[in-house]
Design a protein around this motif. Sequence first.
Motif, PDB file in Angstrom:
ATOM      1  N   GLY A 153       0.782  -1.229   0.000  1.00  0.00           N
ATOM      2  CA  GLY A 153       0.000   0.000   0.000  1.00  0.00           C
ATOM      3  C   GLY A 153       0.809   1.271   0.000  1.00  0.00           C
ATOM      4  N   ALA A 154       0.075   2.379  -0.223  1.00  0.00           N
ATOM      5  CA  ALA A 154       0.714   3.694  -0.256  1.00  0.00           C
ATOM      6  C   ALA A 154       1.195   4.123   1.125  1.00  0.00           C
ATOM      7  CB  ALA A 154      -0.261   4.728  -0.812  1.00  0.00           C
ATOM      8  N   SER A 155       0.533   3.617   2.179  1.00  0.00           N
ATOM      9  CA  SER A 155       0.968   3.855   3.560  1.00  0.00           C
ATOM     10  C   SER A 155       1.339   2.495   4.151  1.00  0.00           C
ATOM     11  CB  SER A 155      -0.144   4.517   4.381  1.00  0.00           C
ATOM     12  OG  SER A 155      -0.486   5.777   3.826  1.00  0.00           O
ATOM     13  N   PRO A 156       2.569   2.048   3.927  1.00  0.00           N
ATOM     14  CA  PRO A 156       2.952   0.664   4.249  1.00  0.00           C
ATOM     15  C   PRO A 156       2.748   0.302   5.713  1.00  0.00           C
ATOM     16  CG  PRO A 156       4.616   1.717   2.884  1.00  0.00           C
ATOM     17  CD  PRO A 156       3.671   2.794   3.311  1.00  0.00           C
ATOM     18  N   GLN A 157       2.295  -0.918   5.928  1.00  0.00           N
ATOM     19  CA  GLN A 157       2.127  -1.438   7.271  1.00  0.00           C
ATOM     20  C   GLN A 157       3.406  -2.110   7.731  1.00  0.00           C
ATOM     21  OE1 GLN A 157      -1.275  -4.019   7.239  1.00  0.00           O
ATOM     22  NE2 GLN A 157      -2.732  -2.343   7.076  1.00  0.00           N
ATOM     23  N   VAL A 158       3.708  -1.945   8.997  1.00  0.00           N
ATOM     24  CA  VAL A 158       4.885  -2.542   9.619  1.00  0.00           C
ATOM     25  C   VAL A 158       4.417  -3.656  10.543  1.00  0.00           C
ATOM     26  CG1 VAL A 158       6.872  -2.130  11.131  1.00  0.00           C
ATOM     27  CG2 VAL A 158       6.178  -0.384   9.478  1.00  0.00           C
ATOM     28  N   ARG A 159       5.115  -4.784  10.520  1.00  0.00           N
ATOM     29  CA  ARG A 159       4.734  -5.905  11.363  1.00  0.00           C
ATOM     30  C   ARG A 159       5.927  -6.373  12.193  1.00  0.00           C
ATOM     31  NH1 ARG A 159       2.854 -10.939   8.299  1.00  0.00           N
ATOM     32  NH2 ARG A 159       3.068 -11.819  10.378  1.00  0.00           N
ATOM     33  N   LEU A 160       5.611  -7.002  13.313  1.00  0.00           N
ATOM     34  CA  LEU A 160       6.658  -7.600  14.137  1.00  0.00           C
ATOM     35  C   LEU A 160       7.281  -8.769  13.389  1.00  0.00           C
ATOM     36  CD1 LEU A 160       8.023  -7.621  16.959  1.00  0.00           C
ATOM     37  CD2 LEU A 160       6.287  -9.289  17.639  1.00  0.00           C
ATOM     38  N   TRP A 161       8.616  -8.853  13.396  1.00  0.00           N
ATOM     39  CA  TRP A 161       9.310  -9.920  12.685  1.00  0.00           C
ATOM     40  C   TRP A 161      10.001 -10.886  13.650  1.00  0.00           C
ATOM     41  CZ3 TRP A 161       8.205 -11.391   8.103  1.00  0.00           C
ATOM     42  CH2 TRP A 161       9.050 -12.245   7.399  1.00  0.00           C
TER      43      TRP A 161
END
Length: 422
Positions: A114-122
């Motif tokens: 997406g245009a506003s990227p989502q960040v996830r726990l890795w």
Amino acid sequence: MPHLRFLVITLIFTVVSANAQTSETSNPPLWKQVKVNPIAAMQVWTTYTMGAEVYRSDEAKYEAVDDRLNFQLRRSRFGFKGDVGDRVKFNFTVAADLVGRDVLAGTDGGANNGASPQVRLWNAYVQWRLSPESEKLYLVTGYQVPQIGRESITSALRSSSLEKAWVQNYLRRHLVGTGPGRAVGVNVGGLLLHEKLSWGYDIGVFNPAMNANSGNSVGEVYSPLLTGRLVTYLGDPESKSYTTDHKLNYFGQRRGLSLALEGAWQAKGDAFQDNYGYGFDFLGDYDGWSLDGEYMVLGRRGEEAIATSAQTAYLRMSYTFELGEYWLEPSGMLAQLSGPVSAEDQAAAATLSAFAGEESVVDLGGNFYFTPNLKLSLHYTFRKGDAGAAGPGATVNNYFFQSGVGPILRGDWLGLGLVAIM
């Protein structure tokens, strides 16, 4: 983000409690024993896809789509890692992947971030050396990758192919239920080091796939996921200290062979009587040569003698040689899924939510290293699949399905990549 705060607090308390005994018996206070280092890495791709097709259900046939150029931030990693004294390590990493990805590009992965990227726990885990003077016994607890499958436990940023062998995706989804393959659990492992013959081991207990109650429960029937891996090192081991991180290219500094046997098992769940995976993997390094691969059997059994299994495998070879102060690494990789193809066997696989059909991938190309942590890659990927009796429109494996699109036939693709690791 209450869950994220909870994980951070749990991480800190685990580190403190694990190191309490050491801090009480040593002179420096606990806070002076903490060393923190930042983590930052990214993988950027430019790809050109040819020959992709989308299934039109109203016409019951595949239809070609335009070949396309695509720019994407394939992977990025940010966070911190560090030590508390000489016996405790920790890792906390977040990820933002697939930013800018066109879902009709031939590359693997989920939908565009997406245009506003989502960040996830890795990653969010603590590693504690329980054996004070050796590498024989470690405890790793937290959000981590179960130690099974050479490709699954090796960082994509350290791969000699442009993309990892996607057999890791089949293994992770089969055992853990998600493509990233992370789960919260406990792993006990260690190294028994000798001059020419050494051993390593890992035994883990993890949360199984949380598919019930909107992803918040394993379901009414509970069984943990159990994993194990035993590796023999002939010649040089991969590392002189225990780690859950792995790599392939040692730039001529290793002469050794790693041979591993591994398996995972989950007893009865809501969807099956048992779920399992087993196989072997290997890594051989001799001067600039590197050869690695794995073979895994992924199976499930259900009620009334219903059963299914599929096999995944990959083989990859590369040779790294110096060009002045830089390195060049030609490489090639073969990867394969072999699942049920008959109507009866595919019906059993569908009942047990397992993979079916066949898929094969060939990756050919080369990598140019400015440093071991900075490389340019140029590769071409060939793909094909067979849906078996399921026929056109089936989504029995990754070749035939793309999230955000549905049934497809993936195209071949040419890729130019940049990896930078801090």
